[in-house]
Design a protein around this motif. Sequence first.
Motif, PDB file in Angstrom:
ATOM      1  N   TRP A 106      53.222  34.700  32.705  1.00 50.96           N
ATOM      2  CA  TRP A 106      52.462  34.646  33.947  1.00 50.96           C
ATOM      3  C   TRP A 106      52.281  36.051  34.512  1.00 50.96           C
ATOM      4  O   TRP A 106      53.163  36.906  34.388  1.00 50.96           O
ATOM      5  N   GLU A 107      51.135  36.277  35.151  1.00 45.15           N
ATOM      6  CA  GLU A 107      50.889  37.510  35.899  1.00 45.15           C
ATOM      7  C   GLU A 107      50.380  37.137  37.287  1.00 45.15           C
ATOM      8  O   GLU A 107      49.577  36.209  37.427  1.00 45.15           O
ATOM      9  N   LEU A 108      50.851  37.850  38.301  1.00 47.17           N
ATOM     10  CA  LEU A 108      50.383  37.647  39.668  1.00 47.17           C
ATOM     11  C   LEU A 108      49.896  38.984  40.201  1.00 47.17           C
ATOM     12  O   LEU A 108      50.635  39.967  40.200  1.00 47.17           O
ATOM     13  N   ALA A 109      48.638  39.040  40.628  1.00 42.52           N
ATOM     14  CA  ALA A 109      48.058  40.297  41.107  1.00 42.52           C
ATOM     15  C   ALA A 109      47.406  40.087  42.463  1.00 42.52           C
ATOM     16  O   ALA A 109      46.726  39.078  42.687  1.00 42.52           O
ATOM     17  N   GLN A 110      47.629  41.030  43.370  1.00 46.52           N
ATOM     18  CA  GLN A 110      46.927  41.016  44.647  1.00 46.52           C
ATOM     19  C   GLN A 110      45.597  41.728  44.460  1.00 46.52           C
ATOM     20  O   GLN A 110      45.509  42.752  43.770  1.00 46.52           O
ATOM     21  N   LEU A 111      44.544  41.185  45.069  1.00 47.19           N
ATOM     22  CA  LEU A 111      43.193  41.689  44.851  1.00 47.19           C
ATOM     23  C   LEU A 111      42.579  42.175  46.155  1.00 47.19           C
ATOM     24  O   LEU A 111      42.729  41.532  47.197  1.00 47.19           O
ATOM     25  N   PRO A 112      41.856  43.294  46.112  1.00 45.96           N
ATOM     26  CA  PRO A 112      41.150  43.754  47.309  1.00 45.96           C
ATOM     27  C   PRO A 112      39.865  42.963  47.521  1.00 45.96           C
ATOM     28  O   PRO A 112      39.427  42.214  46.643  1.00 45.96           O
ATOM     29  N   PHE A 113      39.259  43.143  48.666  1.00 40.44           N
ATOM     30  CA  PHE A 113      37.968  42.538  48.971  1.00 40.44           C
ATOM     31  C   PHE A 113      36.930  43.049  47.973  1.00 40.44           C
ATOM     32  O   PHE A 113      36.932  44.215  47.595  1.00 40.44           O
ATOM     33  N   MET A 114      36.026  42.162  47.498  1.00 43.55           N
ATOM     34  CA  MET A 114      34.987  42.503  46.523  1.00 43.55           C
ATOM     35  C   MET A 114      35.599  43.041  45.237  1.00 43.55           C
ATOM     36  O   MET A 114      35.311  44.146  44.782  1.00 43.55           O
ATOM     37  N   ASN A 115      36.476  42.252  44.619  1.00 41.75           N
ATOM     38  CA  ASN A 115      37.132  42.655  43.379  1.00 41.75           C
ATOM     39  C   ASN A 115      36.360  42.112  42.181  1.00 41.75           C
ATOM     40  O   ASN A 115      35.298  41.518  42.329  1.00 41.75           O
ATOM     41  N   SER A 116      36.884  42.287  40.981  1.00 41.77           N
ATOM     42  CA  SER A 116      36.165  41.861  39.777  1.00 41.77           C
ATOM     43  C   SER A 116      36.239  40.355  39.539  1.00 41.77           C
ATOM     44  O   SER A 116      35.523  39.825  38.695  1.00 41.77           O
ATOM     45  N   PHE A 117      37.110  39.642  40.280  1.00 40.79           N
ATOM     46  CA  PHE A 117      37.217  38.193  40.140  1.00 40.79           C
ATOM     47  C   PHE A 117      36.304  37.460  41.126  1.00 40.79           C
ATOM     48  O   PHE A 117      35.628  36.504  40.772  1.00 40.79           O
ATOM     49  N   MET A 118      36.331  37.896  42.396  1.00 39.93           N
ATOM     50  CA  MET A 118      35.651  37.165  43.464  1.00 39.93           C
ATOM     51  C   MET A 118      35.309  38.128  44.591  1.00 39.93           C
ATOM     52  O   MET A 118      35.743  39.281  44.595  1.00 39.93           O
ATOM     53  N   GLU A 119      34.520  37.650  45.542  1.00 38.89           N
ATOM     54  CA  GLU A 119      34.106  38.519  46.635  1.00 38.89           C
ATOM     55  C   GLU A 119      35.203  38.683  47.684  1.00 38.89           C
ATOM     56  O   GLU A 119      35.315  39.730  48.311  1.00 38.89           O
ATOM     57  N   ARG A 120      36.005  37.659  47.909  1.00 33.76           N
ATOM     58  CA  ARG A 120      37.050  37.734  48.929  1.00 33.76           C
ATOM     59  C   ARG A 120      38.280  38.487  48.430  1.00 33.76           C
ATOM     60  O   ARG A 120      38.512  38.598  47.233  1.00 33.76           O
ATOM     61  N   ALA A 121      39.075  38.963  49.395  1.00 39.22           N
ATOM     62  CA  ALA A 121      40.399  39.471  49.051  1.00 39.22           C
ATOM     63  C   ALA A 121      41.302  38.275  48.768  1.00 39.22           C
ATOM     64  O   ALA A 121      40.968  37.133  49.070  1.00 39.22           O
ATOM     65  N   GLY A 122      42.450  38.525  48.187  1.00 41.39           N
ATOM     66  CA  GLY A 122      43.376  37.439  47.890  1.00 41.39           C
ATOM     67  C   GLY A 122      44.269  37.805  46.729  1.00 41.39           C
ATOM     68  O   GLY A 122      44.697  38.955  46.591  1.00 41.39           O
ATOM     69  N   SER A 123      44.529  36.847  45.861  1.00 36.31           N
ATOM     70  CA  SER A 123      45.364  37.103  44.691  1.00 36.31           C
ATOM     71  C   SER A 123      44.941  36.184  43.556  1.00 36.31           C
ATOM     72  O   SER A 123      44.202  35.217  43.757  1.00 36.31           O
ATOM     73  N   VAL A 124      45.416  36.494  42.366  1.00 35.37           N
ATOM     74  CA  VAL A 124      45.116  35.682  41.191  1.00 35.37           C
ATOM     75  C   VAL A 124      46.386  35.546  40.361  1.00 35.37           C
ATOM     76  O   VAL A 124      47.115  36.517  40.153  1.00 35.37           O
ATOM     77  N   ALA A 125      46.659  34.323  39.932  1.00 41.36           N
ATOM     78  CA  ALA A 125      47.768  34.058  39.017  1.00 41.36           C
ATOM     79  C   ALA A 125      47.166  33.714  37.659  1.00 41.36           C
ATOM     80  O   ALA A 125      46.296  32.844  37.563  1.00 41.36           O
ATOM     81  N   SER A 126      47.598  34.416  36.616  1.00 39.52           N
ATOM     82  CA  SER A 126      47.020  34.234  35.280  1.00 39.52           C
ATOM     83  C   SER A 126      48.099  33.812  34.296  1.00 39.52           C
ATOM     84  O   SER A 126      49.216  34.341  34.318  1.00 39.52           O
ATOM     85  N   PHE A 127      47.732  32.873  33.421  1.00 40.86           N
ATOM     86  CA  PHE A 127      48.640  32.397  32.383  1.00 40.86           C
ATOM     87  C   PHE A 127      48.022  32.711  31.032  1.00 40.86           C
ATOM     88  O   PHE A 127      46.870  32.365  30.763  1.00 40.86           O
ATOM     89  N   ASP A 128      48.780  33.392  30.184  1.00 43.06           N
ATOM     90  CA  ASP A 128      48.272  33.860  28.895  1.00 43.06           C
ATOM     91  C   ASP A 128      48.255  32.720  27.888  1.00 43.06           C
ATOM     92  O   ASP A 128      49.282  32.103  27.613  1.00 43.06           O
ATOM     93  N   ILE A 129      47.073  32.416  27.329  1.00 41.75           N
ATOM     94  CA  ILE A 129      46.963  31.385  26.291  1.00 41.75           C
ATOM     95  C   ILE A 129      46.402  31.992  25.012  1.00 41.75           C
ATOM     96  O   ILE A 129      45.777  31.320  24.203  1.00 41.75           O
ATOM     97  N   ARG A 130      46.631  33.290  24.845  1.00 42.73           N
ATOM     98  CA  ARG A 130      46.109  33.989  23.681  1.00 42.73           C
ATOM     99  C   ARG A 130      46.799  33.505  22.414  1.00 42.73           C
ATOM    100  O   ARG A 130      47.989  33.225  22.399  1.00 42.73           O
ATOM    101  N   SER A 131      46.034  33.451  21.347  1.00 48.65           N
ATOM    102  CA  SER A 131      46.573  33.037  20.054  1.00 48.65           C
ATOM    103  C   SER A 131      46.483  34.194  19.080  1.00 48.65           C
ATOM    104  O   SER A 131      45.536  34.973  19.106  1.00 48.65           O
ATOM    105  N   ASP A 132      47.467  34.314  18.216  1.00 50.93           N
ATOM    106  CA  ASP A 132      47.483  35.406  17.244  1.00 50.93           C
ATOM    107  C   ASP A 132      46.761  35.054  15.950  1.00 50.93           C
ATOM    108  O   ASP A 132      46.646  35.880  15.057  1.00 50.93           O
ATOM    109  N   SER A 133      46.303  33.815  15.831  1.00 50.51           N
ATOM    110  CA  SER A 133      45.674  33.399  14.574  1.00 50.51           C
ATOM    111  C   SER A 133      44.245  32.961  14.820  1.00 50.51           C
ATOM    112  O   SER A 133      43.890  32.482  15.885  1.00 50.51           O
TER     113      SER A 133
END
Length: 452
Positions: A106-133
């Motif tokens: 898991w990753e938790l990041a605080q985001l500024p206003f007008m970030n690369s995810f969304m227009e509002r400030a806030g945060s994003v929690a990401s879960f890695d589902i990457r596969s090596d194959s």
Amino acid sequence: MLLTSTSIPSPLRVYFTLHLGQKIFRRRIVQSSRTRSGRVVNCCVVEPVFDSEHQSKETKQFVYSDAVLYEDWLSGKECDEFVFSLANTLTEVANGIEFSSERRSWELAQLPFMNSFMERAGSVASFDIRSDSGTQSLAPLIGWNLAFYPDIFAAVREWINLREYHGENDGRNQKVMFLMPENNAFIASAEQSTEGRLTLNVAGSLVDEHKFAIVGAASTGSRVTQLRAEISNGQANVPVARDTDSLELYLIDQSGEIFDFHKEGKFARSGRQFLRSPHAPGNDRVKAAIELGEGPQIEFKPFVTPEQRLNENNNKTKLAEILNTVAAFSNSGGGAIFIGVDDDCQVVGIDEKLPAWGNAGFSEQLVDKFVGAWRSAIRDKIEGELAFKVSAVETEAKTVLVVDVAQSVSRPVNLKDNSTIYVRRGASNVKLAPALWSAFLGSEATTREVLN
């Protein structure tokens, strides 16, 4: 502001408890086939849609031969259950939609206003589902009565609808992302005056109810200026000189909690540009470059669209020339490309042709869109340790796009799917002969020393 953990971030669960019974969270998934076996989820975003009362909340599933686009709506309670299901080796969302995680990070990041995810400030929690194959299918997405996408990444760009997305090389591919926008307090805009003051406009639902302040620092060379100003009537003024190299600002309340932030340097920033407004007068810089003429660190180009092909009729296009120059500057001593200045060193600007590109009247918003399109094109088409900035300046009542490129700390930088290494020599981009590659890559020698 990034935290990494193997456990579920607590702010995520708290966010869901605020909307336990409300079905306001939209989940969108893009899943593509692998060329070996099974499927890979390219991207999944769960985000609240606060004005969703009148939206149809039916489950949607568009099935292509090589991909599936999926949408459904969840309550806060269902989101919580989905989060816990990700801890399993395999999570089934719907018929044919599965998540398989080998990392469980898991990753938790605080985001500024007008970030690369969304227009509002806030945060994003990401879960890695990457596969090596397995490798992903890059075939076009085509289907009867279905939207056409040239490849899976074009589908992610439109369906997931992140504020910025950089295709195959975007680090958010193969992740489940939970967006948590906030509207409590944020830096809505900023304006830098010629007198060396930066005015920050702060908005949000709590601004009139609580005390807030801007704290941070501005750096010019080795000189650091501490900044602090309390918010009054939604504004704060801090001293920021026009020649400031880097800026770091935080919007905090009396307890020290951070509600928004902004970081900006010469070649990188978090979201928006506060230093030297993108449309501030740029006469001195453009005129100084014209007086010097094209050379080791200066290149002029007329209006060029970032969507242009790299080759037409077996000839390199202006876009290819610009991208090669970006790589050459990065492999050499850095430089600047001025788009809107022709080969005769005449300022032609981008104003006249920009409305046709954007299918809209000329405006600051259209210029910002053009700047963003160029920024994405450079990121998408060039690989390596690249540091650059795209901005717009005004000179002679015309708008000129400026691409500033820093010398790379790790060479080479080159176009994707193209092993050619370009360096800058005089006013030209020169292909580096393979015999010189080892000398160029394996030492701190300058371009001039290697070529000579």
